[in-house]
Design a protein around this motif. Structure first.
Motif, PDB file in Angstrom:
ATOM      1  N   LYS A 137      -3.423  -4.268   9.667  1.00 14.83           N
ATOM      2  CA  LYS A 137      -3.646  -4.568   8.260  1.00 14.83           C
ATOM      3  C   LYS A 137      -3.638  -3.281   7.450  1.00 14.83           C
ATOM      4  O   LYS A 137      -4.241  -2.283   7.842  1.00 14.83           O
ATOM      5  N   ASP A 178      -4.756  -8.144   1.889  1.00 14.83           N
ATOM      6  CA  ASP A 178      -3.680  -9.131   1.902  1.00 14.83           C
ATOM      7  C   ASP A 178      -2.318  -8.522   2.230  1.00 14.83           C
ATOM      8  O   ASP A 178      -1.283  -9.067   1.864  1.00 14.83           O
ATOM      9  N   VAL A 179      -2.319  -7.386   2.915  1.00 16.35           N
ATOM     10  CA  VAL A 179      -1.044  -6.767   3.314  1.00 16.35           C
ATOM     11  C   VAL A 179      -1.065  -6.434   4.803  1.00 16.35           C
ATOM     12  O   VAL A 179      -1.951  -5.720   5.281  1.00 16.35           O
ATOM     13  N   TYR A 192      12.029  -9.249   3.799  1.00 13.45           N
ATOM     14  CA  TYR A 192      11.036  -8.189   3.611  1.00 13.45           C
ATOM     15  C   TYR A 192      11.732  -6.840   3.483  1.00 13.45           C
ATOM     16  O   TYR A 192      12.731  -6.583   4.148  1.00 13.45           O
ATOM     17  N   HIS A 211       6.101  -4.265   5.421  1.00 14.08           N
ATOM     18  CA  HIS A 211       4.811  -4.580   4.800  1.00 14.08           C
ATOM     19  C   HIS A 211       4.900  -6.026   4.326  1.00 14.08           C
ATOM     20  O   HIS A 211       5.749  -6.353   3.501  1.00 14.08           O
ATOM     21  N   ARG A 221       3.130  -9.277   2.585  1.00 18.73           N
ATOM     22  CA  ARG A 221       2.003  -9.781   1.798  1.00 18.73           C
ATOM     23  C   ARG A 221       1.566 -11.134   2.340  1.00 18.73           C
ATOM     24  O   ARG A 221       2.389 -12.015   2.579  1.00 18.73           O
ATOM     25  N   SER A 245       4.016 -15.406   6.764  1.00 18.05           N
ATOM     26  CA  SER A 245       2.927 -14.425   6.730  1.00 18.05           C
ATOM     27  C   SER A 245       1.707 -14.954   7.472  1.00 18.05           C
ATOM     28  O   SER A 245       1.012 -14.202   8.155  1.00 18.05           O
ATOM     29  N   GLY A 292       2.305  -4.089  -5.582  1.00 16.97           N
ATOM     30  CA  GLY A 292       2.048  -4.790  -4.328  1.00 16.97           C
ATOM     31  C   GLY A 292       2.849  -4.198  -3.188  1.00 16.97           C
ATOM     32  O   GLY A 292       2.935  -2.972  -3.031  1.00 16.97           O
ATOM     33  N   THR A 293       3.500  -5.082  -2.398  1.00 14.46           N
ATOM     34  CA  THR A 293       4.298  -4.583  -1.277  1.00 14.46           C
ATOM     35  C   THR A 293       5.637  -4.017  -1.741  1.00 14.46           C
ATOM     36  O   THR A 293       6.458  -3.623  -0.913  1.00 14.46           O
ATOM     37  N   ALA A 307      -1.461  -2.149  -8.444  1.00 18.05           N
ATOM     38  CA  ALA A 307      -2.093  -3.298  -7.800  1.00 18.05           C
ATOM     39  C   ALA A 307      -3.060  -3.888  -8.813  1.00 18.05           C
ATOM     40  O   ALA A 307      -3.388  -3.265  -9.818  1.00 18.05           O
ATOM     41  N   GLY A 344      -6.053  -3.460  -3.545  1.00 13.12           N
ATOM     42  CA  GLY A 344      -4.631  -3.691  -3.271  1.00 13.12           C
ATOM     43  C   GLY A 344      -3.830  -2.408  -3.138  1.00 13.12           C
ATOM     44  O   GLY A 344      -2.641  -2.449  -2.825  1.00 13.12           O
TER      45      GLY A 344
END
Lengths: 324, 126
Positions: free
Chosen positions: A103, A107-108, A139, A153, A155, A163, A202-203, A230, A235
């Motif tokens: 992790k 949430d990633v 991805y 990575h 999400r 996911s 984010g990602t 983020a 994040g």
């Protein structure tokens, strides 16, 4: 007199006549190729060379990443030798195993993959991950091609099938298939002093991490400014790694930003487009990479362009939401 | 192509290189102009740039395969959103401003404007 070059396109084969362009040759053989100006200007007839040498003149005015990807304008392409051409987006499939899982944020997920065969890619491109069941999701790649493990990575999406599987069920050694790579968001060398801005939410950080390290490895000397956005500080992931990278390279700056926050040390608070505009008011001559949420990517692309950046110098990758 | 030795308008403007030099300048003006910018919301900018180049190539008197039908098909959805003469006026004005910015002589700008003008009725589907 030199031999006439042979052009292959799918099942079609065409021997170019003297002075004939690839477009004219293919059209003569009845191969449908979209076209308009026939003068290397409008760009309608762009094709991709899979094999063979493309004359530099056939790539005039194209984005650097398109040139690097073998794209060219068929109407002004008069090759000296044989050429195998294709439309964009024909990709390979390679088997891989999951070699690490971890992790990066709440949430990633970080997913490490080891390929069973060559999977050539450019840092910053994306791939499609396919499970036994046929489930497929795209991805971005965060690693560099020479690294042993290919890194994604992912999400965590509530109810997301891929996911969710990666987070709760996948085990080391599980087999998957990779298809690709795709995407034009990658570093092209040749203008090492050009200032570069990289913006992701984010990602969207994944491809930018690859692109920044690729640029540094290629000896880029101009400023590289990475903005990562983020919603909250939770994040913002890879902060230590990116801060260490910035400490090691004087031309690399890492700017973490959050939408909601109290302005804790080192984190800018506000919409990322406004933070970028505040720090970089004029962007004429810059190159830009933008990755993440589609609405944000579209908005930023327009703002970078209106701030003076040439459209051909903007590489954008919008992460389109898949079905769950 | 006219059968004479005089350089064409396209040649005088600098051909494909001039189109390449003009396209970002022109497109940026369009997006900055509230009269017309709304019609470009949500379009793919890279694809739009390609279309702008095709348009500029034509307006510069260069080689093109544009037909009146293409113009109508390409703009019909915008006409239904209110595209009218004032928008065509604005585009021709912005085209002129782009060329002036590039240092193009006024008589050539008038010729470009005249070619753009010739598409007006097709663009507006009349």
């Amino acid at each position: 007199m030199p031999l006439t070059p042979v052009i292959r396109f799918g099942d079609a084969r065409c021997e170019l006549r003297e002075g004939e362009s690839v477009l004219d040759g293919l059209l003569r053989q009845g191969v449908p190729v979209a076209h308009a100006c026939r003068a290397g200007s409008c760009g309608s007839c762009m094709l991709r060379a899979v094999e063979g040498e493309i004359p530099a003149a056939a790539q005039a005015g194209l984005k650097d990443s398109w040139k690097a990807g073998g794209y060219f304008l068929a109407c002004i392409c008069r090759p000296e030798g044989p050429l195998t051409v294709a439309e964009a987006g024909s990709d390979a499939r390679v088997a891989a195993t999951i070699s690490s899982l971890g992790k990066l944020a709440a949430d990633v997920l970080r997913v490490g993959l080891t390929c069973t065969a060559q999977f050539p890619y450019r840092a910053g491109q994306y791939l499609t991950l396919i499970r036994d069941s046929g489930l497929a999701r795209s991805y971005s790649i965060a690693s560099l091609p020479e690294e042993a493990e290919l890194e994604l990575h992912v999400r965590l999406i509530p109810g997301g099938r891929m996911s969710g599987w990666l987070a709760h069920e996948a085990r080391l050694g599980d087999k998957v298939v990779l298809q690709g790579p795709s995407g034009e968001c990658f570093y092209v060398s040749g203008r090492e002093d050009q200032p570069v801005v990289l913006i992701g939410t984010g990602t969207g950080l994944a491809p930018l991490r690859g692109i920044v390290r690729d640029a540094l490895r290629a000896g880029h000397r101009g400023p590289l400014r990475l903005f990562h956005g983020a919603r909250t500080v939770d994040g913002l992931y890879l902060r230590e790694e990116l801060a260490a990278l910035a400490a090691a390279h004087a031309n690399f700056t890492y700017v973490p930003t959050v939408l909601d926050g109290d302005g804790a040390a080192g984190v800018d608070v506000g919409p990322i487009d406004r933070i970028v505009a505040g720090q970089l008011p004029g962007l004429g001559g810059w190159r830009g990479f933008v990755c993440g949420d589609p609405a944000l990517v579209q908005n930023l692309k327009r703002k970078l362009f209106l701030s003076g950046m040439a459209l051909n110098d903007i590489c954008a990758d919008a992460f389109l939401p898949a079905a769950l | 192509m006219p059968n004479c030795n005089l350089p064409t308008l396209y040649d005088q403007l600098g051909g494909a290189a001039a189109v390449e030099a003009a396209v970002d300048n022109f497109y940026r003006r369009v997006l900055n102009d509230d009269r017309v910018a709304g019609y470009f919301d949500g379009v793919d900018m890279d694809r739009q740039r390609v279309k702008q180049k095709a348009f500029l190539t034509m307006a510069f008197g260069g080689p093109h395969n544009y037909t009146g039908k293409d113009m109508r098909n390409g703009h019909a959805h915008l006409v239904s959103r209110g595209l009218n003469d004032s928008h065509v006026d604005a585009i021709i004005e912005l085209l002129g401003a782009t060329l002036r910015d590039m240092g193009v002589a006024e008589n050539l700008i008038q010729q470009v404007a005249a070619i753009a003008e010739s598409t007006r009725n097709d663009v507006l589907c009349r």
